[in-house]
Design an enzyme around this catalytic site. Structure first.
Site, PDB file in Angstrom:
ATOM      1  N   GLU A  67      10.840   6.512   9.798  1.00 27.64           N
ATOM      2  CA  GLU A  67       9.935   7.358   9.000  1.00 27.64           C
ATOM      3  C   GLU A  67      10.550   7.682   7.641  1.00 27.64           C
ATOM      4  O   GLU A  67       9.845   7.715   6.618  1.00 27.64           O
ATOM      5  CB  GLU A  67       9.674   8.681   9.744  1.00 27.64           C
TER       6      GLU A  67
ATOM      7  N   THR B 185       1.797   9.202   2.050  1.00 24.30           N
ATOM      8  CA  THR B 185       2.494  10.466   2.341  1.00 24.30           C
ATOM      9  C   THR B 185       3.376  10.894   1.169  1.00 24.30           C
ATOM     10  O   THR B 185       3.443  12.077   0.832  1.00 24.30           O
ATOM     11  CB  THR B 185       3.344  10.299   3.617  1.00 24.30           C
TER      12      THR B 185
END
Ligand code: HSE
Length: 306
Positions: free
Chosen positions: A129, A181
């Site tokens: 991530e 994001t």
């Protein structure tokens, strides 16, 4: 030999719990098959369902990074080949990069004879991530463990499974647009006034309390986020209107799912969720962006072997 695993979508933040709360969603997810390979290291054999948009470079692909980090954590070195089937849209606020990482880490661990526990896979998935979306565990932890998860700390890792009130149902509405994001994190304030911190702390604390007591009225009052949602909502066409429509149709509360553009609402029942889904989808589409709605129970399993 090969192992195939499916990891679910996740709603991160759940309103006020920025980077610390996430929930697994049923019925949508990513599927990863990991196989032994004569070639050393991890390589991507195929990716389906991404319209050719995801990197096949193993250093940039979250499934490959998570598989490599899982091997490293287990102290095992072997050749692995990955086939990734994207069920989740990219940059949608549904934990797409996390689902790929979690399915890959879980399948790799099983292929290696399960040397690690599920909890030990959170670290390897977070490394993946970190490369694409920042270092946070509020997607990977619920995608691994299922249900509703609180991340008290990522270093050292400390996660808590929270109880979920009976019958609670989630609506997720996904506008058909990308919101990376990194972009949605770039609009957030670096510094938050003390007053705002007090309000946010109170909301997270009461959200957790409502989960334990099952007090849906308290839960409803606890979903409003004073810090992150106001900074991001303008990035989502029809976002404000969709949140208002959710409340207008009887949802307990609504906010942005993860970094957006998906929006979520919590509802008392599936029946209430159906009308909320229609109202939220219509509100987004009135702003010229088509949207998909998905309904899921709030209490869902995490990653599983297929
Ligand atoms: N907590 C993260 C964020 C989730 O809101 O940026 C991103 O998937």
């Amino acid at each position: 030999m090969s192992v195939t695993a499916l990891a679910p979508a996740t709603v991160a933040n759940l309103g006020p719990g920025f980077d610390v709360i996430g929930m697994a969603i049923d019925g949508i997810g990513d599927t990863v098959t990991v196989s032994h390979s004569a070639e050393p290291g991890v390589h991507i054999a195929s990716i389906a369902g991404d319209d050719g948009r995801l990197p096949t470079d193993p250093a940039l692909n979250t499934a490959a990074i998570a598989a490599a980090e899982t091997m490293k954590a287990a102290g095992i070195e072997t050749g692995l080949s990955i086939d990734l089937e994207k069920g989740l849209p990219l940059c949608s606020g549904l934990g797409s990069s996390a689902a790929s990482a979690v399915a890959a880490a879980f399948a790799t661990n099983q292929l290696l004879g399960s040397p690690l526990r599920k909890l030990d896979l959170i670290g390897p998935c977070m490394e993946a991530e970190a490369v694409v979306a920042g270092r946070h565990a509020d997607n990977v932890a619920p995608a691994l463990l299922g249900g509703l998860v609180l991340i008290r700390s990522t270093d050292p890792l400390d996660v808590v499974r929270l109880p979920i009130p009976e019958g609670l149902t989630v609506v997720v509405v996904t506008p058909q647009m990308d919101l990376p994001t990194k972009e949605a994190r770039a609009v957030l304030p670096d510094v938050v006034p003390l007053k705002m911190m007090v309000a946010a702390t109170a909301q997270v604390a009461s959200l957790v309390s409502a989960c334990y007591s099952g007090d849906l009225s308290l839960l409803s009052r606890s979903l409003e986020d004073p810090v992150v949602t106001p900074a991001r909502i303008g990035l989502i066409p029809g976002g404000e209107a969709a949140l208002a429509a959710a409340l207008g149709s009887g949802a307990l509360g609504a906010s942005i799912s993860g970094a957006g553009p998906s929006l979520f609402a919590l509802c008392r029942s599936e029946r209430s969720a159906r009308s909320t889904a229609l109202a939220m989808k219509a509100a987004v589409e009135e702003n010229g962006v088509s949207a998909r709605a998905h309904i899921s129970p709030a209490n869902c399993p995490g990653v599983r072997r297929l």
